[in-house]
Design a protein around this motif. Structure first.
Motif, PDB file in Angstrom:
ATOM      1  N   ASP A 163     -11.670  42.552 -59.654  1.00 41.17           N
ATOM      2  CA  ASP A 163     -12.299  42.041 -60.601  1.00 41.17           C
ATOM      3  C   ASP A 163     -11.228  41.673 -61.983  1.00 41.17           C
ATOM      4  N   ILE A 164     -10.800  43.034 -61.999  1.00 41.42           N
ATOM      5  CA  ILE A 164      -9.527  42.719 -63.151  1.00 41.42           C
ATOM      6  C   ILE A 164      -8.145  43.584 -62.437  1.00 41.42           C
ATOM      7  N   GLN A 193       3.953  36.710 -62.803  1.00 42.65           N
ATOM      8  CA  GLN A 193       3.137  35.458 -62.083  1.00 42.65           C
ATOM      9  C   GLN A 193       4.090  34.590 -61.195  1.00 42.65           C
ATOM     10  N   TYR A 204      -7.656  33.490 -61.606  1.00 46.64           N
ATOM     11  CA  TYR A 204      -7.758  34.509 -62.540  1.00 46.64           C
ATOM     12  C   TYR A 204      -7.025  33.816 -63.892  1.00 46.64           C
ATOM     13  N   ASP A 205      -7.592  34.290 -65.047  1.00 47.49           N
ATOM     14  CA  ASP A 205      -7.184  34.237 -66.239  1.00 47.49           C
ATOM     15  C   ASP A 205      -6.118  35.418 -66.601  1.00 47.49           C
ATOM     16  N   MET A 206      -4.879  34.858 -67.056  1.00 49.03           N
ATOM     17  CA  MET A 206      -3.720  35.840 -67.085  1.00 49.03           C
ATOM     18  C   MET A 206      -3.170  35.697 -68.353  1.00 49.03           C
ATOM     19  N   CYS A 221      -4.807  40.290 -65.425  1.00 47.97           N
ATOM     20  CA  CYS A 221      -5.677  39.277 -64.870  1.00 47.97           C
ATOM     21  C   CYS A 221      -7.186  39.825 -64.762  1.00 47.97           C
ATOM     22  N   LYS A 222      -8.018  38.675 -65.142  1.00 49.86           N
ATOM     23  CA  LYS A 222      -9.513  38.844 -64.848  1.00 49.86           C
ATOM     24  C   LYS A 222     -10.099  37.542 -64.121  1.00 49.86           C
ATOM     25  N   LEU A 223     -10.906  37.827 -63.199  1.00 50.64           N
ATOM     26  CA  LEU A 223     -11.590  36.738 -62.539  1.00 50.64           C
ATOM     27  C   LEU A 223     -12.313  35.491 -63.395  1.00 50.64           C
ATOM     28  N   ARG A 224     -11.851  34.368 -63.169  1.00 51.13           N
ATOM     29  CA  ARG A 224     -12.212  33.421 -63.936  1.00 51.13           C
ATOM     30  C   ARG A 224     -13.926  33.162 -63.616  1.00 51.13           C
ATOM     31  N   PHE A 260     -10.640  44.492 -69.701  1.00 50.04           N
ATOM     32  CA  PHE A 260      -9.529  43.405 -69.723  1.00 50.04           C
ATOM     33  C   PHE A 260      -8.612  43.511 -70.885  1.00 50.04           C
TER      34      PHE A 260
END
Length: 266
Positions: A163-164, A193, A204-206, A221-224, A260
């Motif tokens: 997830d993160i 990246q 992911y949000d990065m 990184c966190k799942l969008r 995060f």
């Protein structure tokens, strides 16, 4: 992009640069009862025991072109595992290229390498009152010479349902060319990246925090996409009332944001 063969720098002796990739991942779950909590911890403990982790690290060693010299592994009570590999560059004849592209995706434990190592440690844990259960795994791939740990990043991401993710890459030390001039890095890189597949980047949000002059690169990184069903263990959200769904989702998202951003949010 890699240098063409005619432009490749000729080194004086061994390439002494140390390249270290640290891959840290979190899987988060919500359980309502003690029984569900214990079942989840038992599940991840079995899913990522030392045997499975050893298989993952062996694949990593194959991907980066490292030869495993020694392996140490341990399962812990009540939960968790560690594996360490000691590795060497040999018997690789030709080192992999350092192009900024995701490594291969084949279809851990401590491995010991000559001048290099690969390690993994797992940390299942749970909140004392809130029902949150977190599985964390830390993988370090440290190499000396021309082999690149970044080649294994694609495989590591697909080996853990994260997830993160927190990813660090650093190049340390120096090597010399035949004239004696120091080289503090032997490949181009602008961001971690560059080594993550496009479909993962889009999911992911990065956030990047890079110190280019020190050859330090950091990406979080966190799942969008948030789907509550992915965070419930042994049942789905249709078993919950609407208000309870919204309450659990809000608390889970707060928990993920805290991990995060690395700070508590009151």
């Amino acid at each position: 992009m890699p240098d063409s063969p005619e432009k490749r720098v000729t080194l004086h002796g061994f390439n002494n640069l140390t390249k270290t990739l640290s891959f840290n991942m979190y899987d988060i779950c919500y359980t309502k009862t003690v029984e569900e909590r214990e079942a989840y911890i038992a599940y991840v403990d079995e899913q990522y025991n030392s045997e499975r982790l050893t298989q993952i690290l062996n694949a990593v060693a194959d991907i980066i072109g490292a030869h495993v010299l020694n392996t140490a592994k341990q399962d812990y009570v009540p939960q968790g595992a560690s594996v360490t590999f000691l590795v060497s560059e040999g018997p690789v004849v030709e080192a992999p290229t350092d192009d900024a592209a995701p490594g291969p995706l084949p279809g851990n434990v401590v491995l010991q390498l000559d001048k290099s190592h690969i390690t993994v440690h797992t940390y299942p844990e749970y909140h004392p009152t809130e029902g949150f259960r977190t599985f964390r795994a830390d993988i370090d791939v440290s190499t000396c010479g021309e082999i690149s740990p970044l080649k294994a990043l694609h495989y590591l991401i697909h080996s853990f349902e994260a997830d993160i993710m927190t990813i660090d890459y650093r190049v340390r030390g120096f090597t010399r060319d035949v004239s004696g001039r120091k080289l503090f890095i032997d490949h181009d890189i602008s961001s971690i990246q560059n080594y993550i597949p496009p479909e993962i980047v889009s999911a992911y949000d990065m956030i990047d925090v890079n110190v280019y002059q020190e050859h330090i690169f950091h990406t979080k990184c966190k799942l969008r996409r948030f789907d509550l069903n992915n965070y419930l263990f042994s049942y789905t959200k249709d078993k919950l009332g609407k208000d309870e769904q919204e309450n659990i989702a809000k608390r889970l998202q707060k928990e993920m944001d805290e991990i995060f951003y690395g700070q508590n949010m009151e």
